[in-house]
Design a protein around this motif. Structure first.
Motif, short mmCIF file in Angstrom:
data_model
loop_
_atom_site.label_atom_id
_atom_site.label_comp_id
_atom_site.label_asym_id
_atom_site.label_seq_id
_atom_site.Cartn_x
_atom_site.Cartn_y
_atom_site.Cartn_z
N LYS A 1 0.77 -1.33 0.05
CA LYS A 1 0.03 0.07 0.01
C LYS A 1 0.93 1.19 0.06
N ALA A 2 2.02 1.24 0.93
CA ALA A 2 2.77 2.31 0.73
C ALA A 2 3.58 2.75 -0.39
N ALA A 3 4.14 1.68 -1.14
CA ALA A 3 4.58 1.56 -2.51
C ALA A 3 3.74 2.34 -3.35
N ARG A 4 2.55 1.79 -3.51
CA ARG A 4 1.45 2.31 -4.44
C ARG A 4 1.23 3.57 -4.05
N GLU A 5 1.01 3.84 -3.00
CA GLU A 5 0.82 5.62 -2.52
C GLU A 5 1.89 6.46 -2.88
N VAL A 6 3.03 6.14 -2.42
CA VAL A 6 4.41 6.95 -2.49
C VAL A 6 4.52 6.90 -4.09
N GLY A 7 4.40 5.92 -4.87
CA GLY A 7 4.79 5.71 -6.29
C GLY A 7 3.89 6.64 -6.86
N GLU A 8 2.71 6.71 -6.73
CA GLU A 8 1.57 7.73 -7.23
C GLU A 8 2.06 9.26 -6.80
N GLU A 9 2.59 9.55 -5.72
CA GLU A 9 3.05 10.98 -5.33
C GLU A 9 4.20 11.24 -6.23
N ASN A 10 5.04 10.00 -6.26
CA ASN A 10 6.37 10.37 -6.88
C ASN A 10 5.93 10.95 -8.26
N VAL A 11 5.06 10.16 -8.96
CA VAL A 11 4.72 10.60 -10.43
C VAL A 11 4.24 12.13 -10.55
N LYS A 12 3.72 12.62 -9.45
CA LYS A 12 3.05 13.85 -9.38
C LYS A 12 4.18 15.06 -8.96
N LYS A 13 4.88 14.51 -8.03
CA LYS A 13 5.84 15.52 -7.64
C LYS A 13 7.33 15.53 -8.15
N PHE A 14 7.71 14.39 -8.77
CA PHE A 14 9.26 14.07 -9.32
C PHE A 14 8.96 13.80 -10.78
N ASN A 15 7.84 13.19 -11.22
CA ASN A 15 8.10 12.53 -12.47
C ASN A 15 8.92 11.34 -12.43
N ALA A 16 8.84 10.70 -11.29
CA ALA A 16 9.32 9.41 -10.93
C ALA A 16 8.13 8.47 -10.83
N ALA A 17 8.23 7.29 -11.69
CA ALA A 17 7.25 6.46 -11.94
C ALA A 17 6.96 5.18 -10.86
N ASN A 18 8.06 5.06 -10.24
CA ASN A 18 8.24 3.93 -9.33
C ASN A 18 8.46 4.11 -7.87
N ALA A 19 8.14 3.04 -7.10
CA ALA A 19 8.83 2.97 -5.68
C ALA A 19 8.63 1.66 -5.23
N ALA A 20 9.46 1.13 -4.07
CA ALA A 20 9.89 0.03 -3.77
C ALA A 20 9.93 0.02 -2.28
N ALA A 21 10.08 -1.03 -1.54
CA ALA A 21 9.93 -1.18 -0.19
C ALA A 21 10.60 -2.45 0.33
N VAL A 22 11.57 -2.61 1.26
CA VAL A 22 11.85 -3.98 1.82
C VAL A 22 12.02 -3.66 3.35
N ALA A 23 11.58 -4.67 4.00
CA ALA A 23 11.68 -4.54 5.55
C ALA A 23 12.36 -5.75 5.85
N ILE A 24 13.38 -5.37 6.41
CA ILE A 24 14.37 -6.74 7.18
C ILE A 24 14.61 -6.58 8.58
N ASP A 25 14.55 -7.76 9.05
CA ASP A 25 14.50 -7.76 10.50
C ASP A 25 15.84 -7.42 10.87
N PRO A 26 16.31 -6.43 11.76
CA PRO A 26 17.47 -6.31 12.32
C PRO A 26 18.16 -7.22 13.20
#
Length: 176
Positions: free
Chosen positions: A50-75
Motif C-alpha cells: 500500500k505504501a509503495a503504491r501511494e508513494v509511487g503515485e505521489e512520486n509521479v506527481k511531484k518528481f516525474n518518477a514512476a516507481n517506488a519500492a520497499a523492503v523490511a528486514i528484521d534487524p
C-alpha cells in the motif's frame, strides 16, 4: 504474463522460487510437493504494498518518477519480512516486474554512514579534511576483502563505546 490475482507478494515469491530452483533444480520445483516456509509477514507485506503504491503515485506527481519500492528486514536475524520490488508488478509501463529492491543501483548518499565509519576505523575524525578529487576504479579485485571490511564497519557502528570515544560526533550531512 501472470494474472494479478494469481500471485501474492510477487517479487518476494519469485525471489524465493529462484532460490529454490538454484538449490533443488527447476524440475523439482515445478513438479510441486515442496513445503516451503518463508520469513514474510503478510500484514507487513500488505502495508508495504500500500505504501509503495501511494508513494509511487505521489512520486509521479511531484518528481516525474514512476516507481517506488520497499523492503523490511528484521534487524535481529536479517530475515526479509516484506518486499515490494515496484509499486505495481503488473504494470509494464513502469517495468513493474523489475525488482528494484534487489537491482544493482548507485548507492547515493545512503552509503555515507559506512564511509564515515570506515574513516573512523582508520583514525579519521569529524574534523579531518579530505580532498574532493575524481577517482576511477578499474576493476573489482579484492571484493572478498571489501565484504569482510564492510562487516567490520557494521560491527563498528553497532559498538556505541567506540563511537563515544570519537566524541559521539556525526559529521554534518551524515544520518545514522
Amino acid at each position: 504474463k501472470p494474472k494479478r490475482e494469481s500471485i501474492r507478494a510477487p517479487h518476494f515469491s519469485l525471489m524465493v522460487r529462484d532460490q529454490l530452483i538454484a538449490r533443488y533444480g527447476e524440475r523439482i520445483v515445478e513438479q510441486g510437493g515442496l513445503n516451503v516456509t518463508t520469513t514474510l509477514d503478510w500484514p507487513l507485506q500488505e502495508a508495504a504494498e500500500k505504501a509503495a503504491r501511494e508513494v509511487g503515485e505521489e512520486n509521479v506527481k511531484k518528481f516525474n518518477a514512476a516507481n517506488a519500492a520497499a523492503v523490511a528486514i528484521d534487524p535481529i536475524d536479517g530475515a526479509i519480512r516484506a518486499m515490494v520490488g515496484s509499486r505495481d508488478y503488473f504494470n509494464s509501463e513502469i517495468d513493474g516486474q523489475v525488482n528494484v529492491t534487489t537491482r544493482l543501483r548507485q548507492p547515493g548518499s545512503s552509503i555515507k554512514p559506512f564511509m564515515y565509519a570506515a574513516g573512523f576505523l582508520r583514525g579519521f575524525t569529524p574534523e579531518t579534511v579530505l580532498e574532493d578529487i575524481k577517482v576511477t576504479f578499474q576493476d573489482i579485485a579484492g571484493i572478498d576483502e571489501a565484504k569482510d571490511e564492510l562487516w567490520e564497519i557494521v560491527e563498528f557502528l553497532k559498538d556505541t563505546e567506540k563511537f563515544k570515544k570519537l566524541g559521539g560526533k556525526i559529521p554534518k550531512g551524515c544520518l545514522l
